[in-house]
Scaffold this motif. Sequence first.
Motif, PDB file in Angstrom:
ATOM      1  N   ILE A  56       0.837  -1.191   0.000  1.00 56.51           N
ATOM      2  CA  ILE A  56       0.000   0.000   0.000  1.00 56.51           C
ATOM      3  C   ILE A  56       0.876   1.245   0.000  1.00 56.51           C
ATOM      4  N   PHE A  57       0.556   2.156  -0.887  1.00 55.72           N
ATOM      5  CA  PHE A  57       1.247   3.436  -0.991  1.00 55.72           C
ATOM      6  C   PHE A  57       0.299   4.517  -0.504  1.00 55.72           C
ATOM      7  N   ARG A  58       0.775   5.400   0.341  1.00 52.95           N
ATOM      8  CA  ARG A  58      -0.065   6.508   0.776  1.00 52.95           C
ATOM      9  C   ARG A  58       0.694   7.816   0.567  1.00 52.95           C
ATOM     10  N   GLN A  59      -0.064   8.859   0.269  1.00 56.95           N
ATOM     11  CA  GLN A  59       0.562  10.140  -0.045  1.00 56.95           C
ATOM     12  C   GLN A  59      -0.389  11.268   0.333  1.00 56.95           C
ATOM     13  N   GLU A  60       0.154  12.340   0.884  1.00 57.74           N
ATOM     14  CA  GLU A  60      -0.674  13.478   1.252  1.00 57.74           C
ATOM     15  C   GLU A  60      -1.171  14.208   0.013  1.00 57.74           C
ATOM     16  N   ARG A  61      -2.452  14.492  -0.010  1.00 52.92           N
ATOM     17  CA  ARG A  61      -3.051  15.272  -1.085  1.00 52.92           C
ATOM     18  C   ARG A  61      -3.902  16.389  -0.473  1.00 52.92           C
ATOM     19  N   VAL A  62      -4.167  17.403  -1.267  1.00 57.02           N
ATOM     20  CA  VAL A  62      -5.038  18.493  -0.839  1.00 57.02           C
ATOM     21  C   VAL A  62      -6.462  18.134  -1.224  1.00 57.02           C
ATOM     22  N   GLY A  63      -7.363  18.202  -0.257  1.00 56.11           N
ATOM     23  CA  GLY A  63      -8.719  17.752  -0.506  1.00 56.11           C
ATOM     24  C   GLY A  63      -9.798  18.757  -0.170  1.00 56.11           C
ATOM     25  N   TYR A  64     -10.894  18.225   0.328  1.00 55.78           N
ATOM     26  CA  TYR A  64     -12.099  18.988   0.636  1.00 55.78           C
ATOM     27  C   TYR A  64     -11.787  20.133   1.592  1.00 55.78           C
ATOM     28  N   LYS A  65     -12.214  21.335   1.218  1.00 59.77           N
ATOM     29  CA  LYS A  65     -11.999  22.556   1.998  1.00 59.77           C
ATOM     30  C   LYS A  65     -10.524  22.868   2.203  1.00 59.77           C
ATOM     31  N   GLY A  66      -9.698  22.382   1.276  1.00 59.25           N
ATOM     32  CA  GLY A  66      -8.276  22.688   1.314  1.00 59.25           C
ATOM     33  C   GLY A  66      -7.494  21.930   2.353  1.00 59.25           C
ATOM     34  N   LYS A  67      -8.111  20.903   2.957  1.00 57.87           N
ATOM     35  CA  LYS A  67      -7.438  20.148   4.011  1.00 57.87           C
ATOM     36  C   LYS A  67      -6.629  19.000   3.415  1.00 57.87           C
ATOM     37  N   TYR A  70      -4.675  11.647   3.479  1.00 57.35           N
ATOM     38  CA  TYR A  70      -3.842  10.600   2.889  1.00 57.35           C
ATOM     39  C   TYR A  70      -4.640   9.837   1.838  1.00 57.35           C
ATOM     40  N   LEU A  71      -4.140   9.848   0.617  1.00 61.93           N
ATOM     41  CA  LEU A  71      -4.708   9.071  -0.472  1.00 61.93           C
ATOM     42  C   LEU A  71      -3.989   7.728  -0.523  1.00 61.93           C
ATOM     43  N   TYR A  72      -4.764   6.651  -0.699  1.00 60.28           N
ATOM     44  CA  TYR A  72      -4.191   5.301  -0.698  1.00 60.28           C
ATOM     45  C   TYR A  72      -4.249   4.685  -2.097  1.00 60.28           C
ATOM     46  N   LYS A  73      -3.169   3.981  -2.444  1.00 60.72           N
ATOM     47  CA  LYS A  73      -3.099   3.256  -3.709  1.00 60.72           C
ATOM     48  C   LYS A  73      -2.355   1.946  -3.494  1.00 60.72           C
ATOM     49  N   LEU A  74      -2.535   1.019  -4.409  1.00 66.13           N
ATOM     50  CA  LEU A  74      -1.642  -0.128  -4.464  1.00 66.13           C
ATOM     51  C   LEU A  74      -0.335   0.388  -5.069  1.00 66.13           C
TER      52      LEU A  74
END
Length: 209
Positions: A56-67, A70-74
């Motif tokens: 599992i790979f996880r990475q910080e992304r900018v999301g809802y309301k600019g917060k 962690y997005l998860y991928k294989l």
Amino acid sequence: MSDNSSVKYVDNAPLYYRFFKRLLDIIVSIFGMTVSFPFFVISCILIKLEDGGSVIFRQERVGYKGKLFYLYKLRSMTEKAEADGKPHLCEHEDKRLTKIGHFLRVHHLDEIPQLWNVLIGDMSFVGPRPERKYFVDKISAVNPHYEDLFVLRPGLFSRATLYNGYTDTMEKMLTRLEMDLEYLRIRCLWEDTKIVILTLYYILTGRKF
């Protein structure tokens, strides 16, 4: 990102649209995780067998309301893909991709774990693809309207991905932003349904996008 984001980023879409979109996200993500579980398990085994690294790979992304979230991928790349500490865009035929990772990326199976992101509310099935803060800052320096997208949950599927493909250049990032802003203006349940159906059709028929 501002601490008063909950006040700053207000979604003016109709309440019924926001309610049903979130309800469908929950129902369909649970169904999707159930159906895709065998593919998820097989993919994890193959990733582990290839190089013994994490699956599992996880990475910080900018999301809802600019917060940040962690997005998860294989994991589709080598574990030292960004060993220099600098963010890099994925390139066509990227040499950092593992053999199984290339297959997963082409067939979009690497994104199965994002069904969890959808379920817990970090993402939605349809919306702008989430980006890293490093690239958000670069895009915003050219077009400050990127911040308009923060009223939306990032999407697993998007119009921009269908018609603009992977964003491997700044030019494509700016084109994607224009398409995402257009989605922001016209979004509705019917538009979301069309995007989901077309994306699944492309995936099932092996069309690259």
